[in-house]
Design a protein around this motif. Structure first.
Motif, PDB file in Angstrom:
ATOM      1  N   SER A   1       0.838  -1.205   0.000  1.00 20.96           N
ATOM      2  CA  SER A   1       0.000   0.000   0.000  1.00 20.96           C
ATOM      3  C   SER A   1       0.870   1.251   0.000  1.00 20.96           C
ATOM      4  CB  SER A   1      -0.918  -0.005   1.227  1.00 20.96           C
ATOM      5  OG  SER A   1      -1.789  -1.111   1.204  1.00 20.96           O
ATOM      6  N   MET A   2       1.959   1.194   0.774  1.00 22.21           N
ATOM      7  CA  MET A   2       2.878   2.333   0.803  1.00 22.21           C
ATOM      8  C   MET A   2       3.523   2.557  -0.562  1.00 22.21           C
ATOM      9  SD  MET A   2       6.395   2.785   2.978  1.00 22.21           S
ATOM     10  CE  MET A   2       7.232   1.724   1.802  1.00 22.21           C
TER      11      MET A   2
ATOM     12  N   ASN B   1       2.195   1.843  -3.489  1.00 24.82           N
ATOM     13  CA  ASN B   1       1.182   2.474  -4.347  1.00 24.82           C
ATOM     14  C   ASN B   1       1.078   3.972  -4.059  1.00 24.82           C
ATOM     15  OD1 ASN B   1       0.530   0.042  -5.585  1.00 24.82           O
ATOM     16  ND2 ASN B   1      -1.048  -0.454  -4.073  1.00 24.82           N
ATOM     17  N   GLU B   2       1.027   4.317  -2.781  1.00 21.86           N
ATOM     18  CA  GLU B   2       0.935   5.728  -2.421  1.00 21.86           C
ATOM     19  C   GLU B   2       2.195   6.479  -2.825  1.00 21.86           C
ATOM     20  OE1 GLU B   2       0.174   5.817   1.724  1.00 21.86           O
ATOM     21  OE2 GLU B   2      -1.836   4.917   1.571  1.00 21.86           O
ATOM     22  N   LEU B   3       3.345   5.792  -2.704  1.00 23.38           N
ATOM     23  CA  LEU B   3       4.618   6.430  -3.069  1.00 23.38           C
ATOM     24  C   LEU B   3       4.673   6.711  -4.563  1.00 23.38           C
ATOM     25  CD1 LEU B   3       7.252   7.285  -1.658  1.00 23.38           C
ATOM     26  CD2 LEU B   3       8.235   5.108  -2.327  1.00 23.38           C
TER      27      LEU B   3
ATOM     28  N   GLU C   1       2.092   7.165  -6.540  1.00 22.80           N
ATOM     29  CA  GLU C   1       1.171   8.277  -6.821  1.00 22.80           C
ATOM     30  C   GLU C   1       1.800   9.611  -6.422  1.00 22.80           C
ATOM     31  OE1 GLU C   1      -2.421   7.427  -4.773  1.00 22.80           O
ATOM     32  OE2 GLU C   1      -2.928   5.643  -5.976  1.00 22.80           O
ATOM     33  N   SER C   2       2.458   9.621  -5.260  1.00 17.77           N
ATOM     34  CA  SER C   2       3.104  10.855  -4.814  1.00 17.77           C
ATOM     35  C   SER C   2       4.244  11.254  -5.744  1.00 17.77           C
ATOM     36  CB  SER C   2       3.648  10.667  -3.386  1.00 17.77           C
ATOM     37  OG  SER C   2       2.606  10.374  -2.495  1.00 17.77           O
TER      38      SER C   2
END
Length: 484
Positions: free
Chosen positions: A250-251, A253-255, A257-258
């Motif tokens: 999950s991290m 994926n968020e990374l 996107e960021s």
């Protein structure tokens, strides 16, 4: 060594080994305790059996073979010979006391004085009287030998006490101690073998448990914002590890996107800044051009005898400003695109010499360490590197009295080493981190694109450019370029 600094695998391994050792020690301790308890129970039981057998023989003698009146005062006569017979049969020492605690007769027949007291203490007599079984057992150590003594009443056929019977039983634990020793030795061999197996098993289990954690740790170490990160896929992992892996994925994926948002924002910001810089630089020559046109318009006089001179001056001014705008456009174009390499075999010493020939300043010195250095480089780009660095050096020594600029070139470890040194005003500590940033300049004129462009060219060759500088002492730029 602090336990907190050890890895989880080592801590699990040590914990399992410690558990095996602790279990071995506890089992050995329980075994020894059990053996001693059984030995004590065995000795007590044996003494009780001996006592029952002796009393049975005494009662039989009193009721069938005795010719003396059964009274306390006749104990020594009643058992004069019988006490030795019973002692030989039961293999233990027998002593008989009257009810007042004085010895009446003993089976002891040695020459050395017996350690049995001639008179029983009051505490022994009271203990026999007060005990509901009218029996007392005590243990004492004499000459490293454990000796058990039992005291009980001798009764007649009407169960009336006529004396006190004392049996001296020497405990012989040799067999039990030998059995215990043999058992502990065998158990020691078994546990030593189990300990070796446990070490291997503990190492395997600890490695297996922490294998997935190590995989997660390795992935986390490789995680970076400036590259695409792979997700973790594990099989046959525990629920806790799956939770950790899911959190990491999950991290990631968020990374990603960021990172996309950040890159997009940085590109947009870079384009905005570039557009502002282009607009600013173009406005600089447009302003004098506008003023020149307005001035010419106001002062234009067709009958002026110097009209042609004024037109020429007006045209010259406009051409200069147009050339400036062209240079600005070329500079931004060169910086925006990665320099295209046209490698050719050339003599670096000779190319740098030609690049320096366009400068007429007498304080520029050239010191090649070799007569010739052959490398595969782009001649135009090499000249651009030298030209930019020399131009910056000349501007750095403008206010210096004894100006000095030195250029050296050498060959080392299949690399071309170029140094450009000046004794100018130097670079402040605050500005050192910004030297290679686009648009950064300490000059009143210029666009701050020269050194960033030089850096782009050098890095395109997998080379490096560094510098050292001291304020009011000078600056040295060091360039390393692979020969091929």
């Amino acid at each position: 060594m602090k336990i907190k600094l050890l890895s989880l695998r080592i801590r699990i391994f040590l914990a399992m080994i410690l558990l095996i050792l602790l279990a071995s020690i506890l089992i050995a301790a329980v075994t020894i305790y059990q053996y001693k308890e059984q030995t004590e129970e065995y000795n007590q039981g044996r003494l009780e059996r001996k006592e029952e057998s002796v009393k049975a023989a005494i009662n039989y003698w009193l009721n069938s073979g005795n010719t003396f009146p059964v009274e306390a005062k006749n104990l020594q006569y009643i058992f004069k010979d019988k006490i030795h017979e019973i002692s030989d049969i039961e293999k233990l020492e027998i002593n008989m006391y009257d009810l007042e605690g004085k010895i009446a007769i003993s089976s002891y027949a040695g020459f050395v004085k017996n350690n049995v007291p001639n008179v029983l203490s009051d505490s022994i007599i009271r203990s026999i009287q007060n005990n509901y079984t009218h029996r007392l057992v005590s243990t004492k150590i004499i000459n490293d030998v454990s000796l058990q003594s039992s005291y009980s009443y001798i009764t007649d056929n009407k169960f009336k006490p006529i004396g006190i019977l004392n049996l001296q039983y020497e405990q012989d634990n040799t067999t039990q101690d030998k059995d215990l020793e043999e058992f502990l030795v065998r158990m020691g061999f078994v546990y030593f073998l189990m300990f070796l197996i446990a070490i291997g098993l503990a190492y395997f289990i600890s490695s297996y448990i922490t294998r997935n954690i190590k995989a997660v740790t390795d992935k986390m170490r490789q995680t970076s914002l400036d590259k695409r990160n792979e997700k973790i896929i594990l099989k046959n992992a525990s629920a806790e590890i799956f939770t950790l892996v899911n959190a990491y994925n999950s991290m990631v994926n968020e990374l990603e996107e960021s990172a996309v948002k950040l890159a997009k924002g940085e590109r947009e910001q870079a384009w905005r800044e570039m557009a502002k810089q282009v607009a600013h630089e173009i406005k600089n020559p447009l302003t004098p051009m506008r003023l020149t046109v307005q001035s010419f318009q106001r002062k234009f006089d067709a009958n002026d005898p110097k009209i042609y001179d004024k037109i020429n001056e007006y045209s010259k001014t406009l051409i200069q400003q147009i050339d400036t705008m062209s240079l600005i456009a070329s500079a931004f174009s060169d910086f925006a695109k990665m320099p295209t390499q046209h490698r050719e075999e050339l003599d670096v010493v000779e190319v740098i010499k030609h690049a320096l020939d366009i400068f007429t300043e007498e304080y520029i010195s050239y010191f090649p360490k070799q007569d010739s250095i052959i490398a595969e480089l782009d001649k135009t780009q090499l000249i651009r590197i030298i030209t930019n660095l020399i131009t910056n050096a000349i501007q750095a020594v403008e206010d210096i009295k004894n100006k000095n600029i030195e250029v050296t070139v050498a060959e080392e470890n299949n690399n071309v080493i170029i140094n450009v040194a000046d004794n100018g005003k130097g670079i402040t500590d605050e500005d050192k981190a910004k030297v290679f940033e686009p648009k950064f300049t300490t000059k009143s004129s210029g666009m701050g694109l020269g050194l960033p462009m030089v850096k782009n060219i050098i890095e395109a060759y997998n080379g490096t450019i560094t510098f050292t500088s001291q304020k009011n002492k000078g600056t040295v730029f060091n360039i390393i370029l692979p020969k091929k």
